[in-house]
Design a protein around this motif. Structure first.
Motif, PDB file in Angstrom:
ATOM      1  N   ASP A 145       0.809  -1.212   0.000  1.00 45.96           N
ATOM      2  CA  ASP A 145       0.000   0.000   0.000  1.00 45.96           C
ATOM      3  C   ASP A 145       0.845   1.266   0.000  1.00 45.96           C
ATOM      4  OD1 ASP A 145       0.826  -0.711   2.564  1.00 45.96           O
ATOM      5  OD2 ASP A 145      -1.015  -0.052   3.557  1.00 45.96           O
ATOM      6  N   VAL A 146       2.146   1.147   0.355  1.00 41.81           N
ATOM      7  CA  VAL A 146       3.021   2.326   0.339  1.00 41.81           C
ATOM      8  C   VAL A 146       4.250   2.131  -0.554  1.00 41.81           C
ATOM      9  CG1 VAL A 146       2.283   3.255   2.561  1.00 41.81           C
ATOM     10  CG2 VAL A 146       4.123   1.556   2.500  1.00 41.81           C
ATOM     11  N   THR A 147       4.310   1.023  -1.276  1.00 40.41           N
ATOM     12  CA  THR A 147       5.441   0.794  -2.186  1.00 40.41           C
ATOM     13  C   THR A 147       5.007   0.677  -3.643  1.00 40.41           C
ATOM     14  OG1 THR A 147       5.345  -1.610  -1.877  1.00 40.41           O
ATOM     15  CG2 THR A 147       6.819  -0.369  -0.415  1.00 40.41           C
ATOM     16  N   ASP A 148       3.706   0.663  -3.893  1.00 42.33           N
ATOM     17  CA  ASP A 148       3.204   0.481  -5.256  1.00 42.33           C
ATOM     18  C   ASP A 148       2.503   1.750  -5.738  1.00 42.33           C
ATOM     19  OD1 ASP A 148       2.189  -0.263  -7.664  1.00 42.33           O
ATOM     20  OD2 ASP A 148       1.043  -1.985  -6.917  1.00 42.33           O
ATOM     21  N   PRO A 149       3.194   2.573  -6.531  1.00 44.03           N
ATOM     22  CA  PRO A 149       2.599   3.831  -7.003  1.00 44.03           C
ATOM     23  C   PRO A 149       1.466   3.664  -7.998  1.00 44.03           C
ATOM     24  CG  PRO A 149       5.008   3.929  -7.055  1.00 44.03           C
ATOM     25  CD  PRO A 149       4.627   2.493  -6.858  1.00 44.03           C
ATOM     26  N   SER A 150       1.202   2.439  -8.441  1.00 44.52           N
ATOM     27  CA  SER A 150       0.055   2.261  -9.331  1.00 44.52           C
ATOM     28  C   SER A 150      -1.262   2.306  -8.563  1.00 44.52           C
ATOM     29  CB  SER A 150       0.165   0.927 -10.084  1.00 44.52           C
ATOM     30  OG  SER A 150       0.011  -0.172  -9.197  1.00 44.52           O
ATOM     31  N   ARG A 151      -1.189   2.280  -7.240  1.00 40.87           N
ATOM     32  CA  ARG A 151      -2.403   2.398  -6.431  1.00 40.87           C
ATOM     33  C   ARG A 151      -2.894   3.848  -6.459  1.00 40.87           C
ATOM     34  NH1 ARG A 151      -3.066  -1.842  -2.037  1.00 40.87           N
ATOM     35  NH2 ARG A 151      -1.879  -3.594  -2.880  1.00 40.87           N
ATOM     36  N   PRO A 152      -4.179   4.042  -6.686  1.00 42.44           N
ATOM     37  CA  PRO A 152      -4.691   5.417  -6.816  1.00 42.44           C
ATOM     38  C   PRO A 152      -4.423   6.286  -5.586  1.00 42.44           C
ATOM     39  CG  PRO A 152      -6.321   3.813  -7.564  1.00 42.44           C
ATOM     40  CD  PRO A 152      -5.220   3.034  -6.929  1.00 42.44           C
ATOM     41  N   ALA A 153      -4.375   5.676  -4.407  1.00 42.20           N
ATOM     42  CA  ALA A 153      -4.242   6.458  -3.168  1.00 42.20           C
ATOM     43  C   ALA A 153      -2.802   6.541  -2.679  1.00 42.20           C
ATOM     44  CB  ALA A 153      -5.127   5.853  -2.082  1.00 42.20           C
TER      45      ALA A 153
END
Length: 472
Positions: free
Chosen positions: A200-208
């Motif tokens: 959740d904090v290492t994957d910039p493809s996540r919108p948030a």
């Protein structure tokens, strides 16, 4: 009367003699070994609250994306199965009706591991030997419902019943672990552990991602706008997760790519991410660099690093927008472990404290990449068949392709990686039967001795997972 296939004592053993005879002889010694489940996705609230499961549907259908995706593939609506919608729209709320729909279509699961697991669970937990169908749906539903309220069907009792020695849940970096906190308060510690999954904090493809990183800084008291502050924030969270028994990290990544950028390059990349000005290439590079950073942190703290690479996740935008992630629309893709891992292994692959377990959905890599890599690097182990390949045939293909190069002792044993609690003993039983079948064939061919086969069967069924995950 013909015995149902899923109840036959020789199920999954080799068809020919003497291999089947050797498998029969090996299996009793491993059948009842304790279950070590060092990676999975069962809900920690089950064990914290230790409350009864609400309905048979909540136990067998709702949490199981293997089941959901098959039903969807035949045009069955998730609304009709009672899967919640983000918009709060109308769905089926009668668990019995959803169960009937599942039962009417149970024939779709012929030949799949889902049927093996469900049949095993119905028989082993509820004593049900009838085949699930439209004709038996209500009778089986009532039999399950009657037992759900009994003490032996509470989540902690299920762990006792199936001799689960340790089970690990998986939580994201921003999770405050309230359920694990409750278990700690209750004194129920050691058996149920968490796992640190920082996607959740290492994957910039996540919108948030930008908001997530901001929350990450607030949660840890670190300045995550600097690269050193970001890494310290991970260091902080890893320590917190270890308080609740975590021995491993987990990384669900589309590729196995790693990177080793200079300090200025890392900071420039982070600046771009925080500004929301990154593209797909930037996202991939950030994930790749974070893989190397997580390995370096593992060198520090000894946490075992798991890389689950090769899934293209949430490929149906309609489903994702309608209901969220992890509902069956994930599809495997090709994976390059040799090229992808080069930067990480060049930086810290020879560190004695690094333990990295490689999982893959691209089976073409088993013999070509994973086995030779694990057969050289002391820091690497090969994880068991995962997801689409956690099946009898998948286990056979896996063992056939990796053992001759990597040996048996560079394998990480078995973990079930499941969201469905009752499938855990079934999955471990399939693994143990397939290991015995594989070894029985080799004994029959005089490739290994019977005593070696007995030792290896016990190792792969129990001790290998404890060793791989450094569970004391």
């Amino acid at each position: 009367m013909t015995q149902p296939a899923h109840l036959h004592p020789d199920r999954l053993f080799p068809a020919s003699e003497p291999a089947r005879s050797h498998a029969r002889d090996l299996y009793p010694a491993v059948k009842d070994l304790p279950i070590v489940s060092p990676h999975g996705h069962t809900d920690p609230s089950w064990f914290a609250g230790n409350a009864r499961f609400s309905t048979p549907t909540a136990l067998f259908l709702t949490p199981d994306h293997y089941v959901l995706r098959m039903l969807r593939s035949r045009g069955i609506s998730y609304d009709a199965l009672g899967i919640p919608r983000k918009d709060g729209g109308s769905i089926e709320t009668d668990g019995r009706k959803a169960w009937r729909l599942f039962a009417e279509n149970y024939h779709l699961f012929a030949g799949t591991p889902s049927k093996t697991w469900i049949d095993h669970s119905l028989q082993a937990v509820f004593g049900i030997t009838d085949e699930l169908s439209s004709g038996t749906a209500d009778r089986i539903y009532d039999a399950i419902e009657a037992k759900l309220g009994t003490p032996e069907l509470l989540p902690r009792a299920i762990l006792d019943r199936f001799n689960v020695e340790v089970i690990a849940t998986t939580e994201f970096a921003l999770d405050t672990l309230p359920h694990h906190q409750k278990m700690e308060t209750d004194g129920y510690i050691g058996r149920v552990r968490t796992t640190y999954r920082p996607d959740d904090v290492t994957d910039p493809s996540r919108p948030a991602i930008v908001d997530n990183l901001k929350t990450f800084g607030e949660l840890t008291g670190e300045n995550v706008a600097t690269w050193s502050g970001l890494i310290n924030a991970h260091r902080n969270r890893r320590e917190y997760f270890r308080r609740f028994g975590a021995v491993a990290t987990d990384h669900g990544v589309p590729t196995a790519n790693t990177a080793d950028l200079s300090a200025p390059e890392k900071q420039a990349l982070l600046d771009k991410i925080l500004a929301g000005k990154h593209d797909a290439a930037d996202a991939e590079l950030f994930r790749a660099q974070m893989m190397t950073e997580m390995a370096l942190l593992s060198v520090e703290d000894g946490m075992v690093m798991q890389i689950h690479a090769g899934s293209r996740r949430n490929t149906d935008p309609l489903l994702f927008n309608e209901r969220g992630p992890d509902l069956g629309a994930d599809i495997p893709g090709p994976t390059d472990y040799v090229g992808g891992m080069r930067a990480l292994l060049s930086r810290c692959g020879n560190e004695p404290n690094l333990r990295l377990i490689m999982f893959v959905l691209d089976e073409t890599t088993y013999a070509r990449e994973l086995a030779p890599m694990a057969g050289y690097w002391s820091s690497l182990l090969i994880g068991p068949p995962w997801w689409f390949h956690d099946s009898p045939q998948g286990i056979r293909r896996y063992l056939d392709q990796v053992v001759e190069t990597a040996g048996f002792y560079n394998l990480a044993g078995f973990n079930d990686d499941t969201r469905a609690l009752l499938s855990i003993p079934a999955r471990h039983d399939v693994w143990r039967r397939e290991v015995c079948g594989f070894l029985g064939t080799w004994v029959g061919e005089n490739r290994i001795s019977r005593s070696s086969a007995q030792e290896i069967a016990a190792h792969l069924s129990y001790q290998a997972a404890k060793d791989a995950y450094r569970i004391k």
